[in-house]
Design a protein around this motif. Sequence first.
Motif, PDB file in Angstrom:
ATOM      1  N   ARG A   1      33.455 -29.945 -36.863  1.00 54.42           N
ATOM      2  CA  ARG A   1      32.428 -30.574 -36.037  1.00 54.42           C
ATOM      3  C   ARG A   1      32.206 -31.985 -36.556  1.00 54.42           C
ATOM      4  N   ARG A   2      32.352 -32.962 -35.651  1.00 58.02           N
ATOM      5  CA  ARG A   2      32.167 -34.363 -36.014  1.00 58.02           C
ATOM      6  C   ARG A   2      31.163 -35.004 -35.086  1.00 58.02           C
ATOM      7  N   GLY A   3      30.340 -35.854 -35.664  1.00 61.49           N
ATOM      8  CA  GLY A   3      29.411 -36.639 -34.876  1.00 61.49           C
ATOM      9  C   GLY A   3      27.969 -36.281 -35.133  1.00 61.49           C
ATOM     10  N   ILE A   4      27.097 -37.234 -34.855  1.00 59.70           N
ATOM     11  CA  ILE A   4      25.664 -37.017 -34.931  1.00 59.70           C
ATOM     12  C   ILE A   4      25.070 -37.121 -33.530  1.00 59.70           C
ATOM     13  N   PHE A   5      25.405 -38.171 -32.809  1.00 61.36           N
ATOM     14  CA  PHE A   5      24.901 -38.337 -31.451  1.00 61.36           C
ATOM     15  C   PHE A   5      25.845 -37.700 -30.435  1.00 61.36           C
ATOM     16  N   ASN A   6      27.124 -37.993 -30.539  1.00 67.30           N
ATOM     17  CA  ASN A   6      28.152 -37.367 -29.707  1.00 67.30           C
ATOM     18  C   ASN A   6      28.921 -36.404 -30.589  1.00 67.30           C
ATOM     19  N   ILE A   7      28.822 -35.128 -30.299  1.00 69.55           N
ATOM     20  CA  ILE A   7      29.423 -34.106 -31.154  1.00 69.55           C
ATOM     21  C   ILE A   7      30.735 -33.631 -30.551  1.00 69.55           C
ATOM     22  N   THR A   8      31.761 -33.572 -31.396  1.00 65.41           N
ATOM     23  CA  THR A   8      33.069 -33.068 -31.000  1.00 65.41           C
ATOM     24  C   THR A   8      33.406 -31.871 -31.875  1.00 65.41           C
ATOM     25  N   ASP A   9      33.738 -30.756 -31.239  1.00 64.32           N
ATOM     26  CA  ASP A   9      34.125 -29.545 -31.964  1.00 64.32           C
ATOM     27  C   ASP A   9      35.593 -29.248 -31.709  1.00 64.32           C
ATOM     28  N   VAL A  10      36.312 -28.900 -32.778  1.00 64.10           N
ATOM     29  CA  VAL A  10      37.682 -28.414 -32.680  1.00 64.10           C
ATOM     30  C   VAL A  10      37.701 -27.067 -33.371  1.00 64.10           C
ATOM     31  N   GLU A  11      38.083 -26.027 -32.637  1.00 61.14           N
ATOM     32  CA  GLU A  11      38.080 -24.686 -33.195  1.00 61.14           C
ATOM     33  C   GLU A  11      39.472 -24.079 -33.081  1.00 61.14           C
TER      34      GLU A  11
ATOM     35  N   GLN B   1      29.284 -40.457 -42.867  1.00 56.99           N
ATOM     36  CA  GLN B   1      30.386 -39.502 -42.817  1.00 56.99           C
ATOM     37  C   GLN B   1      29.986 -38.152 -43.403  1.00 56.99           C
ATOM     38  N   HIS B   2      29.150 -38.165 -44.419  1.00 51.77           N
ATOM     39  CA  HIS B   2      28.716 -36.911 -45.029  1.00 51.77           C
ATOM     40  C   HIS B   2      27.921 -36.064 -44.043  1.00 51.77           C
ATOM     41  N   PHE B   3      27.030 -36.689 -43.315  1.00 49.80           N
ATOM     42  CA  PHE B   3      26.198 -35.938 -42.383  1.00 49.80           C
ATOM     43  C   PHE B   3      26.844 -35.749 -41.024  1.00 49.80           C
ATOM     44  N   ALA B   4      27.908 -36.490 -40.723  1.00 50.26           N
ATOM     45  CA  ALA B   4      28.526 -36.423 -39.401  1.00 50.26           C
ATOM     46  C   ALA B   4      29.727 -35.490 -39.347  1.00 50.26           C
ATOM     47  N   SER B   5      30.193 -34.959 -40.459  1.00 53.84           N
ATOM     48  CA  SER B   5      31.377 -34.104 -40.468  1.00 53.84           C
ATOM     49  C   SER B   5      31.056 -32.781 -41.145  1.00 53.84           C
ATOM     50  N   ARG B   6      31.524 -31.700 -40.523  1.00 54.53           N
ATOM     51  CA  ARG B   6      31.321 -30.374 -41.101  1.00 54.53           C
ATOM     52  C   ARG B   6      32.538 -29.520 -40.791  1.00 54.53           C
ATOM     53  N   LEU B   7      33.059 -28.851 -41.800  1.00 56.32           N
ATOM     54  CA  LEU B   7      34.181 -27.932 -41.646  1.00 56.32           C
ATOM     55  C   LEU B   7      33.675 -26.530 -41.932  1.00 56.32           C
ATOM     56  N   LEU B   8      33.741 -25.664 -40.920  1.00 56.83           N
ATOM     57  CA  LEU B   8      33.304 -24.275 -41.052  1.00 56.83           C
ATOM     58  C   LEU B   8      34.541 -23.404 -41.118  1.00 56.83           C
ATOM     59  N   VAL B   9      34.729 -22.704 -42.243  1.00 57.26           N
ATOM     60  CA  VAL B   9      35.893 -21.853 -42.450  1.00 57.26           C
ATOM     61  C   VAL B   9      35.410 -20.421 -42.581  1.00 57.26           C
ATOM     62  N   SER B  10      35.891 -19.554 -41.703  1.00 60.85           N
ATOM     63  CA  SER B  10      35.567 -18.136 -41.773  1.00 60.85           C
ATOM     64  C   SER B  10      36.871 -17.351 -41.628  1.00 60.85           C
ATOM     65  N   PRO B  11      36.867 -16.064 -41.906  1.00 62.97           N
ATOM     66  CA  PRO B  11      38.110 -15.299 -41.787  1.00 62.97           C
ATOM     67  C   PRO B  11      38.696 -15.295 -40.384  1.00 62.97           C
ATOM     68  N   GLY B  12      37.891 -15.485 -39.352  1.00 68.73           N
ATOM     69  CA  GLY B  12      38.395 -15.427 -37.989  1.00 68.73           C
ATOM     70  C   GLY B  12      38.782 -16.751 -37.376  1.00 68.73           C
ATOM     71  N   HIS B  13      38.146 -17.847 -37.828  1.00 64.18           N
ATOM     72  CA  HIS B  13      38.425 -19.137 -37.209  1.00 64.18           C
ATOM     73  C   HIS B  13      38.049 -20.281 -38.144  1.00 64.18           C
TER      74      HIS B  13
END
Length: 120
Positions: A54-64, A38-50
């Motif tokens: 991003r979830r997954g290692i083999f199959n990646i799903t992005d929600v923006e 879970q540590h390596f498979a999940s990433r939350l990118l927070v910036s002023p615009g969006h």
Amino acid sequence: MVIICEESRQVYYPVWRSFLTCWLLMWLIVPLFVMVWQHFASRLLVSPGHVTLRRGIFNITDVELASHNIKSIEVKQTLLARILNYGTISIGTSATYGYEIVFNGLGNVHSVANFLKGAN
């Protein structure tokens, strides 16, 4: 596994302690593997615009989500999570019912929520 000693013809069986050790190790190894995954498979990118999840290692799903579309931010923390300073953040827009982004185990969850509130 059966071991037969040729000299005295005695049969030896594995003791239950070995099976118990295997079970205890499995109860320790499997949760550790899940935590690392879970540590390596999940990433939350927070910036002023969006905000991007991003979830997954083999199959990646992005929600923006665009920051100006964020309508609700929910922070959940248990007592232990408050002591250890982590929690769950849920981010939603008015476009759908529910939350588009739910991120568990986020450190400094209130500072991320305050940053998102300031970005709107």
